[in-house]
Design a protein around this motif. Sequence first.
Motif, PDB file in Angstrom:
ATOM      1  N   GLN A   1       0.914  -1.096   0.075  1.00  0.00           N
ATOM      2  CA  GLN A   1      -0.005  -0.026   0.160  1.00  0.00           C
ATOM      3  C   GLN A   1       0.444   1.250   0.041  1.00  0.00           C
ATOM      4  O   GLN A   1       1.732   1.262   0.397  1.00  0.00           O
ATOM      5  CB  GLN A   1      -0.996   0.109   1.154  1.00  0.00           C
ATOM      6  CG  GLN A   1      -1.978  -0.818   1.379  1.00  0.00           C
ATOM      7  CD  GLN A   1      -2.997  -0.591   2.298  1.00  0.00           C
ATOM      8  OE1 GLN A   1      -2.449  -0.427   3.380  1.00  0.00           O
ATOM      9  NE2 GLN A   1      -4.250  -0.917   2.344  1.00  0.00           N
TER      10      GLN A   1
ATOM     11  N   THR B   1       4.254  -0.828   9.907  1.00  0.00           N
ATOM     12  CA  THR B   1       3.594  -1.484   8.817  1.00  0.00           C
ATOM     13  C   THR B   1       4.155  -1.192   7.385  1.00  0.00           C
ATOM     14  O   THR B   1       3.797  -1.622   6.432  1.00  0.00           O
ATOM     15  CB  THR B   1       2.141  -0.933   8.807  1.00  0.00           C
ATOM     16  OG1 THR B   1       2.041   0.483   8.382  1.00  0.00           O
ATOM     17  CG2 THR B   1       1.300  -1.447  10.050  1.00  0.00           C
TER      18      THR B   1
ATOM     19  N   LEU C   1       1.252  -4.951   4.302  1.00  0.00           N
ATOM     20  CA  LEU C   1       0.319  -5.491   5.421  1.00  0.00           C
ATOM     21  C   LEU C   1       0.563  -6.955   5.195  1.00  0.00           C
ATOM     22  O   LEU C   1       0.101  -7.396   3.985  1.00  0.00           O
ATOM     23  CB  LEU C   1      -1.306  -5.177   5.104  1.00  0.00           C
ATOM     24  CG  LEU C   1      -1.691  -3.570   5.203  1.00  0.00           C
ATOM     25  CD1 LEU C   1      -3.201  -3.322   4.750  1.00  0.00           C
ATOM     26  CD2 LEU C   1      -0.796  -2.819   6.805  1.00  0.00           C
TER      27      LEU C   1
ATOM     28  N   ASP D   1      -7.007   2.343  12.543  1.00  0.00           N
ATOM     29  CA  ASP D   1      -7.731   1.329  11.569  1.00  0.00           C
ATOM     30  C   ASP D   1      -7.699  -0.159  12.053  1.00  0.00           C
ATOM     31  O   ASP D   1      -8.216  -0.955  11.513  1.00  0.00           O
ATOM     32  CB  ASP D   1      -6.875   1.094  10.179  1.00  0.00           C
ATOM     33  CG  ASP D   1      -7.281   2.496   9.296  1.00  0.00           C
ATOM     34  OD1 ASP D   1      -8.317   3.212   9.613  1.00  0.00           O
ATOM     35  OD2 ASP D   1      -6.532   2.948   8.483  1.00  0.00           O
TER      36      ASP D   1
ATOM     37  N   ASP E   1      -6.641  -2.791   8.415  1.00  0.00           N
ATOM     38  CA  ASP E   1      -7.405  -2.095   7.310  1.00  0.00           C
ATOM     39  C   ASP E   1      -8.497  -2.999   6.986  1.00  0.00           C
ATOM     40  O   ASP E   1      -8.999  -3.932   7.758  1.00  0.00           O
ATOM     41  CB  ASP E   1      -6.464  -2.127   5.845  1.00  0.00           C
ATOM     42  CG  ASP E   1      -6.855  -0.805   5.115  1.00  0.00           C
ATOM     43  OD1 ASP E   1      -7.995  -0.554   5.180  1.00  0.00           O
ATOM     44  OD2 ASP E   1      -5.955  -0.379   4.354  1.00  0.00           O
ATOM     45  N   GLU E   2      -9.362  -2.482   6.233  1.00  0.00           N
ATOM     46  CA  GLU E   2     -10.693  -3.084   5.821  1.00  0.00           C
ATOM     47  C   GLU E   2     -10.426  -4.473   5.336  1.00  0.00           C
ATOM     48  O   GLU E   2      -9.636  -4.888   4.708  1.00  0.00           O
ATOM     49  CB  GLU E   2     -11.372  -2.407   4.351  1.00  0.00           C
ATOM     50  CG  GLU E   2     -11.674  -0.938   4.847  1.00  0.00           C
ATOM     51  CD  GLU E   2     -13.016  -0.793   5.833  1.00  0.00           C
ATOM     52  OE1 GLU E   2     -13.470  -1.929   6.117  1.00  0.00           O
ATOM     53  OE2 GLU E   2     -13.087   0.283   6.373  1.00  0.00           O
TER      54      GLU E   2
ATOM     55  N   VAL F   1      -9.228  -5.526   1.977  1.00  0.00           N
ATOM     56  CA  VAL F   1      -8.001  -5.368   1.640  1.00  0.00           C
ATOM     57  C   VAL F   1      -7.107  -6.775   1.540  1.00  0.00           C
ATOM     58  O   VAL F   1      -6.111  -7.067   1.003  1.00  0.00           O
ATOM     59  CB  VAL F   1      -7.388  -4.198   2.266  1.00  0.00           C
ATOM     60  CG1 VAL F   1      -5.734  -4.188   2.077  1.00  0.00           C
ATOM     61  CG2 VAL F   1      -8.163  -3.002   1.957  1.00  0.00           C
TER      62      VAL F   1
END
Length: 318
Positions: A82, A111, A125, A240, A263-264, A267
Amino acid sequence: MTDHLLSGPEPDPAGDAGHVGAPERVGFFTDTSVCIGCKACEVACKEWNALPEDGLSLSGMSYDNTQELGASTWRHVAFIEQDGPALPVPAPEGRTELPLAGGDGATGRDTTGQASGEQGGMRWLMSSDVCKHCTHAACLDVCPTGSLFRTEFGTVVVQEDICNGCGYCVPACPYGVIEQRPSDGRAFKCTLCYDRLGAGQEPACAKACPTESIQFGPLDELRERAALRVDQLHEAGIADARLYGHDPEDGVGGDGAFFLLLDEPEVYGLPPDPVVTTRDLPAMWKHAGAAALSLAGGLLASFALPALARNARGRGSR
């Protein structure tokens, strides 16, 4: 078959499966914030379970050469790249923090995979994915041979020797975990090292994890530990951070293997709101029964009404 066995909170899945005096339910908590992507879990899983090699060439997706879970990949370490600034991640409570070599003296892992304090334009991630051992396991519900069964530890296991290769379990899984091997069509997935649990040992992947990203233990205890870890990360400014699969009120009744994500879920290739695919079976059967009765009634009426009309005409002509 009752509704409560197909959906909703289920405090004792092993007991409902017929295990009397079952031990405490166990599972995995995977803290992705401390995963370093070493793949020790993948190697340990393959070695212990004698899984066949499934591809050693790079996929083009960063350092990920397995890409997804499958019949021969029961642990999969995802590498997600990312754009974004480095976020220092504190070590879990009670764990010693050491300065990272080459850094500015800051501690903890960030991260990006870089030393905290370094400014980079990309972060990684990393997450070790696995079968979720759902409280309500659709794969188990649809298996016609009993190859899939609930163990006394609350986990879900495939017995490969009685799998007939029908493949019903593959689309039933809301996570896309189960796969059939092309060589013989049988389905395979993580067993949470059922053989090791029976001998009082922890699963091979958790044993091999050098950072304790994969934690094994009683599920209730892991949930408490995970909630404290999320609070710690929030206090450190990592807003997050969230848990995934821990809630007994979710669409699968909570997972036996749940995750801390940064994260979501999308992802990481996880469905945002998974639901057990057999949840609506009782309602579907009721609707099917009502439709069948309606059809039968229509057929009966189509034959009975003309006959009644003929009888009425015959009486009128006398």
